[in-house]
Design an enzyme around this catalytic site. Structure first.
Site, short mmCIF file in Angstrom:
data_model
loop_
_atom_site.label_atom_id
_atom_site.label_comp_id
_atom_site.label_asym_id
_atom_site.label_seq_id
_atom_site.Cartn_x
_atom_site.Cartn_y
_atom_site.Cartn_z
CG ASP B 288 -1.44 1.92 3.80
OD1 ASP B 288 -1.14 2.50 4.88
OD2 ASP B 288 -1.15 2.37 2.68
CD GLU B 289 0.75 0.35 -0.10
OE1 GLU B 289 0.36 0.15 -1.26
OE2 GLU B 289 1.40 1.35 0.23
#
Lengths: 707, 707
Positions: B288-289
């Protein structure tokens, strides 16, 4: 707390801000650095400030430490624990000869932290401090109830915060063998239900304690109190087994056989192993409460005694102790034991721990033995902090001390126990033999969940008695400071302030416990050995989750009530001061009664407390009647005094090993109402003294014991 | 709680006394026996009864267990967790196919225990139960703040009590690498400040979880969120180091370099080691991210992308994921990751964890990937339990769910966030891909001391959503049951009920915290990501001991106040019901204000709360004015409404990242007073709806953000 040996507050203050910084000059070591790290974390926790870990320049630092040398890495009896602390408007300077002194000074500094409208600060102060006694301990019995590592660690933190320096671990007893033996693994495997410290954990604990300047002294109780050893080693017993772990409380007969070489060979190997594991020079071998019954039952032991001209069990135990002393000496250890080990052939370097009282302490000092006092410091007896505080190992005036101490005897024991002035004072030349004292926490009725609330905050009073100068004796001021320190102690995870409510919620099955909390705050567990006497079915497996376990050993609310009554009586014959507070309190007791009864009804575990709720209602009624009489200046009707006192005597009965702590102030109110006509004839103080004396006289005597 | 799939209460009860006994027939194993031991200990703790450990004859036993087989010793996705429980006047019979079902049934039985005047009992009941979703998890982030073993253990106990079955450990992130690697010890040595799980501890934790029927799924977040890895392995980074552990919160650029074989060789070895350590078939690789910024900065990566025709960072990450997936496959593991891993070449057996919302969940289900929902279950957002309860991974009616959920949006976010009905519903044929959900506890603002109070009791609402049938949606009843279970959860040592007062005492430096507790009970931490936005200097080292940390995520007192206002409004135009309660409350707020201000003044850490105390006083005044108007039937003077609403808007401002939770009921009171003339013209319900609507309309819009 404890109060320093010398302290002067000055004008000014040292602000504590996010710029707080430290400079260490002179000696430093890992212990000191870690202590400073812990200090910063605690400062952060209290202030919510984020503090720097970077060392500061000496002239810019908020705190300057000057330590001469590290001293012993392993705390040792007689370490120099002195320090000085100077705070002015620009910095705090902490000086110590050794790291351990710096540790003590850091705790003092943390206690000085205060806040107000202008921010956090340390008051300007000059402190020069050193302990009165070098041996300031706490005994924790991990045998009767098991206490895991985290319990001991957080209590070590608490001990360090009040400058205690010995953790005495009562590791073995009839109910459990709590340390791993690699030489004889069957000891802990069969004697502990799997609840014991591994050797790795012991080492971890000793290191944790050492980092806080605390010694760890192990106790292996013998020749009695050994049932848990005999589960795997029945061949060591005086009477043929088999044995199983004892689940009940009391004094039991199983005893090592002191006549067989096999026993000493075993002890040689076992104590040798433990001598390696525990680095402290002293090893405690118990030696207490041997009934001698099993020795009498064994003809071989009897004939051994005859052969060696050992007149009685005491003589045989002396023989046993001598041989164990030789083993300890061989393994480089000094012997320590309870009173019973005192006999002519005891090695000169032994330490006698006194559970029997000042007379025994004086006797061992007279014979030239070092001794420590534990009598008077039994925290499991559920006595008020004021009582423990009043017990001094070396009182200036034994008579005065006894009078003071007697004020703290709980009402239910008024006719059963009173302090007597010591028959034998300890002469000045022997005083050096009194090394200090140890508070004791025997664990029949405490477990890992409740032990903190039975230790704290009362242990702070013992800690102060053993550290501070003899003339620090203001009990009221001690209670004021104790309340403050009690909250600070929570930062170590100690559960004493919170566990009561946890247990009450569990008992009520609900968050809505207002009236139950009010009741719990007004009761206390029964005192001394009344709990096992009143509840003989108690065993090791019994859950300790009842009202008696939630109640604090000492009801501060009851003390506050008593103080309101004092205010009222000292205001005779106007009876104005304190009257409103008392009226409000009694009204509250009356008002919450229906809700309280419902709470108690709904939880079968609280059924036993129903008579206490009803008794409190009766007390409220009695109190309000007395107040009405005093306020209106009307003498109560004839017979009222006797009826009211009778009612209070009913209310005094314990239920579920819990008693209401509000008896005596209520009795005083009743007698104040009854003796009201004389209030205008006497000076207030004299009249009040008369009321108090009659209230004491009104305490009923317990029935004679059947023979 | 969670409510069983099928439950009928019957007449009668099974008394629970000291004679309580158990008979196990059919299969048994160590897990079941230990679960029964724990059950007995909990029964004892609640009832204060001492119970026997001896097995009973089948016809005499209070509880009869019939388990067909042990099932998987290690909990596995899809285990048969069903059980049935039949309680009548003579016994309780618990039947399960596998041990894990029996574990679930034991928790149900413990929740059924009740007491009254006649004693403890289980009500007669017929229960047949099985979970709605097979994946019911909790993510704990041990990277941003370290959570030691005891925190995880007591939370595993709590999870088992509400039938959750997956502990997802977020083990690595920019702020800490929390697991021992023997292959690459420099990872935990340099990336964790010494705060990590040893492999022995990991095994202990997995065994502890398994005993409670809970899987442990590890997450090693990559290719972003890896700063702590790069401290010791800067050669794996996309941009040259050196790197140090990240101390701030946010999304950061450091990223593994996906273009170099060296990185995959390292991951092969590291993931291979972890695959041995963690037995669960799934391994979570985060994903993620990733900002992609460092990939853009590195020309070699840019040319690699050009060469491999990877259009953007997303494509490069897909390439990376594919190669990691191959490594996982080699080591016998299935891949799990956050939304971002969803792309066409993702292996079919991967599980996608959704933080982005229902649309993402529907999309992965549409593509045939199994998914679990975490969006809506972020407990660190400090939202009400009712909101999480209303989020359903497979809602029957997305529109209705959105309306319900919007009722639970905190006032301060009314204009900033509202649930929208999902654009893509999940068709029935794809529903099988929705495995369940996981609550998330990201740990920027929780530490070992406060995490329990941020998890519990709200986690019980998520647990019920994931276990109970879809039609169990009565929020009011959920809150009633949650309060009861919350207290039961304390028996595992969970600190959610007690820690608030501990922190308040620490802040006040005193035991006398009455008015401070009252304030704390009326405020809530700010919501979603407002805490870091309002307090940008927050770091990992910042102490979490402020009012915001002591306040509960959800103020039940504010809810009670609101409910009193509802009572009052529904009683239009008499305005009698609830009036006395409200008056008393507002008087209290006014009365404790001076004492509260003094408390706040005396503790600099509480200075930030002074405006809240003043705001509460203003609210009390406003509330009393409104009540006076309603009770007397007098329309307020012109301009009062605007003034009063303006006052409330002032009171709504957060201070110290804390906001008063009492805004909306106060606004409703103001509008009720202002709209009083219409109350006699409209039916009470219609008028009340109008008041509520205008009160919502009165919430001021936040200022436009500057660009």
């Amino acid at each position: 707390m404890p109060v320093p040996a010398s302290l002067q507050f000055r004008d000014g203050r040292l602000p504590v801000t996010a710029a707080f910084s430290i400079h260490v000059q002179g000696s430093t070591d890992r212990r000191l650095e870690e202590a400073l790290r812990r200090m910063l974390r605690r400062l952060e926790g209290r202030t919510s400030l984020t503090l720097s870990r970077e060392p500061a320049e000496p002239q810019k630092a908020t705190l300057v430490l000057e330590v001469k040398g590290p001293g012993n890495a392993l705390p040792t009896l007689g370490d120099d624990e002195s320090y000085s602390l100077e705070v002015d408007g620009s910095r705090a300077t902490l000086r110590a000869t050794q790291t351990v002194g710096a540790l003590r000074g850091i705790e003092t500094m943390l206690q000085l932290l205060q806040g107000d409208r202008d921010g956090w600060y340390l008051p300007a102060v000059t402190i020069s401090d050193r302990p009165r006694f070098p041996w300031r301990g706490l005994l924790i019995d991990v045998s009767r109830h098991w206490m895991p590592m985290d319990v001991l660690k957080r209590n070590l933190d608490g001990m360090a915060a009040v400058k205690l320096n010995v953790l005495h671990l009562h590791l073995t007893d009839d109910q459990g063998f709590r340390v791993e033996s690699r030489r004889f693994p069957e000891l802990h495997e069969q004697g502990s239900d799997g609840l014991y410290f591994t050797q790795e954990q012991v080492r971890e604990l000793i290191a944790y304690a050492a980092d806080r300047g605390i010694r760890v002294v192990p106790e292996f109780d013998m020749p009695g109190h050994v049932t848990s050893w005999l589960v795997s080693h029945p061949e060591l017993a005086s009477v043929m087994g088999p044995y199983s772990i004892q689940r009940k409380w009391g004094i039991f007969d199983p005893t090592l056989d002191p006549t067989r070489d096999q026993v000493y060979a075993f002890l040689d190997a076992f104590l040798g192993e433990m001598a390696q594991l525990f680095p402290d020079p002293w090893m405690h071998i118990g030696g207490d409460e041997n009934t001698g019954n099993h020795w009498r039952l064994n003809p071989a032991i009897q004939s051994f005694m005859a052969q060696h001209r050992l007149a009685d069990a005491h003589a045989l135990q002396a023989y046993f102790d001598d041989r164990v002393a030789q083993l300890l000496q061989k393994h480089g250890k000094r012997m320590m034991g309870w009173d019973e080990i005192l006999h002519p052939t005891l090695p000169r370097d032994a330490v006698v721990q006194t559970w029997r009282g000042p007379k025994a302490l004086a006797e061992s000092a007279r014979q030239g033995y070092s001794g420590i006092l534990s009598w008077g410091y039994y925290l499991d007896h559920m006595l008020p902090a004021g009582l423990h505080y009043t017990v001094d190992p070396l009182p200036a005036d034994g008579k005065r001390m006894s009078e003071e101490a007697n004020r703290w005897i709980p009402v239910s024991w008024y006719h059963r126990f009173q302090f007597k002035p010591p028959e034998v004072a300890i002469p000045e030349k022997n005083a050096v033999h009194v090394l200090g004292g140890e508070a004791c926490m025997w664990s029949e009725f405490v477990d890992a969940e409740t032990i903190d609330s039975r230790l704290w905050p009362r242990l702070t009073a013992v800690a102060e008695r053993l550290w501070s100068p003899r003339n620090v004796t203001d009990v009221k001021d001690m209670y004021r400071r104790m309340a403050r320190i009690s909250v600070q102690l929570e930062e170590h995870g100690l559960m004493h302030e919170r566990i009561g409510e946890v247990l009450l919620r569990r008992l009520a099955g609900s968050n809505e416990i207002g009236p139950l909390r009010a009741l719990a705050n007004l009761v206390e567990p029964v005192k001394f050995y009344d709990r096992p006497v009143q509840f003989q079915e108690a065993t090791q497996g019994m859950p300790l989750t009842r009202l008696v376990d939630a109640a604090r050993p000492e009801s501060l609310e009851a003390r506050a009530l008593w103080s309101s009554v004092d205010d009222l009586l000292s205001d005779a014959p106007r009876f104005d001061r304190g009257a409103e507070r008392l009226t409000r309190t009694f009204h509250q007791w009356r008002e919450f009664h229906p809700e309280l009864r419902q709470l108690l009804d709904n939880s079968p575990a609280l059924h036993e407390a129903r008579p206490l709720a009803d008794a409190l209602l009766l007390m409220a009624q009695t109190g309000l009647e007395a107040l009405a009489s005093l306020e209106s200046g009307t003498t109560p009707r004839p017979g009222w005094r006797e009826e009211a006192l009778q009612r209070l005597n009913e209310a005094a009965r314990p239920h579920g090993q819990v008693e209401l702590a509000t008896l005596q102030p209520l009795r005083e109110l009743v007698l104040a109402a009854a003796l009201q006509p004389e209030a205008s004839a006497l000076p207030a103080a004299a009249w009040q003294a008369r009321v108090k004396a009659e209230a004491l006289a009104a305490i009923p005597k317990p029935p004679e014991k059947k023979k």
